[in-house]
Design a protein around this motif. Structure first.
Motif, PDB file in Angstrom:
ATOM      1  N   HIS A 108       5.620  23.447  -1.525  1.00  0.00           N
ATOM      2  CA  HIS A 108       6.530  24.325  -2.250  1.00  0.00           C
ATOM      3  C   HIS A 108       6.679  23.928  -3.721  1.00  0.00           C
ATOM      4  CE1 HIS A 108       7.515  26.294   1.460  1.00  0.00           C
ATOM      5  NE2 HIS A 108       7.776  25.122   2.011  1.00  0.00           N
ATOM      6  N   CYS A 109       5.628  23.317  -4.275  1.00  0.00           N
ATOM      7  CA  CYS A 109       5.735  22.935  -5.685  1.00  0.00           C
ATOM      8  C   CYS A 109       5.736  24.195  -6.545  1.00  0.00           C
ATOM      9  CB  CYS A 109       4.603  21.981  -6.084  1.00  0.00           C
ATOM     10  SG  CYS A 109       3.025  22.754  -6.403  1.00  0.00           S
ATOM     11  N   CYS A 110       6.216  24.077  -7.723  1.00  0.00           N
ATOM     12  CA  CYS A 110       6.236  25.166  -8.700  1.00  0.00           C
ATOM     13  C   CYS A 110       7.036  26.368  -8.197  1.00  0.00           C
ATOM     14  CB  CYS A 110       4.823  25.593  -9.083  1.00  0.00           C
ATOM     15  SG  CYS A 110       3.830  24.243  -9.716  1.00  0.00           S
ATOM     16  N   GLN A 111       8.004  26.133  -7.352  1.00  0.00           N
ATOM     17  CA  GLN A 111       8.888  27.166  -6.811  1.00  0.00           C
ATOM     18  C   GLN A 111       8.113  28.331  -6.207  1.00  0.00           C
ATOM     19  OE1 GLN A 111      11.465  28.021 -10.120  1.00  0.00           O
ATOM     20  NE2 GLN A 111      12.597  26.133  -9.848  1.00  0.00           N
ATOM     21  N   GLY A 112       7.015  28.028  -5.537  1.00  0.00           N
ATOM     22  CA  GLY A 112       6.224  29.043  -4.860  1.00  0.00           C
ATOM     23  C   GLY A 112       5.214  29.740  -5.744  1.00  0.00           C
ATOM     24  N   SER A 113       5.190  29.442  -7.032  1.00  0.00           N
ATOM     25  CA  SER A 113       4.212  30.047  -7.942  1.00  0.00           C
ATOM     26  C   SER A 113       2.872  29.343  -7.791  1.00  0.00           C
ATOM     27  CB  SER A 113       4.675  29.904  -9.394  1.00  0.00           C
ATOM     28  OG  SER A 113       5.913  30.525  -9.584  1.00  0.00           O
ATOM     29  N   THR A 114       1.846  29.963  -8.307  1.00  0.00           N
ATOM     30  CA  THR A 114       0.539  29.333  -8.294  1.00  0.00           C
ATOM     31  C   THR A 114       0.593  28.070  -9.138  1.00  0.00           C
ATOM     32  OG1 THR A 114      -0.536  31.470  -8.078  1.00  0.00           O
ATOM     33  CG2 THR A 114      -1.900  29.637  -8.842  1.00  0.00           C
ATOM     34  N   CYS A 115       0.106  26.994  -8.566  1.00  0.00           N
ATOM     35  CA  CYS A 115       0.139  25.706  -9.245  1.00  0.00           C
ATOM     36  C   CYS A 115      -1.206  25.475  -9.908  1.00  0.00           C
ATOM     37  CB  CYS A 115       0.413  24.585  -8.240  1.00  0.00           C
ATOM     38  SG  CYS A 115       0.471  22.960  -8.987  1.00  0.00           S
ATOM     39  N   GLU A 116      -1.179  25.189 -11.180  1.00  0.00           N
ATOM     40  CA  GLU A 116      -2.417  24.912 -11.897  1.00  0.00           C
ATOM     41  C   GLU A 116      -2.475  23.413 -12.167  1.00  0.00           C
ATOM     42  OE1 GLU A 116      -2.827  27.440 -15.305  1.00  0.00           O
ATOM     43  OE2 GLU A 116      -1.955  29.124 -14.229  1.00  0.00           O
TER      44      GLU A 116
END
Length: 108
Positions: A90-98
């Protein structure tokens, strides 16, 4: 991987010698290492190493294969990746993690 499995795996890695053993097996890759080679590489007594390998094996982080008279220990990469996936689920609040080249997320 569920929470209990993650806690068990992290608990196994929460010891300096076990972390060193696991990292050595990760570096060794799919070929793995025998306990005697590991003991020599890490400068650890064989009986101490045996205890740590057993703990890592019980946590599912290490596999063991009998080859003739030798045991070959390998890092269980799918289990390791499952743990990493659980930790970063659940890193990046569910956004795509780059992730950058260093492996750190650049969007969080």
């Amino acid at each position: 991987m569920n929470e209990d499995q993650a806690v068990f795996a992290l608990g196994a890695l929460a010891h300096t010698q076990r972390l060193r053993v696991f990292r050595a097996l990760v570096v060794a890759g799919p070929g793995g290492l025998t306990p005697s080679v590991l003991a020599d590489q890490l400068g650890v007594a064989r009986n101490t190493l045996s205890f740590h390998l057993k703990e890592l094996s019980h946590a599912g982080l290490v596999t063991i294969e009998q080859q003739g008279r030798n045991l070959i220990y390998r890092a269980d990469f799918p289990q390791m990746n499952g743990l990493l996936g659980y930790l970063t689920e659940h890193c990046c609040q569910g956004s795509t993690c780059e992730a950058s080249d260093s492996g750190a997320c650049t969007t969080c």
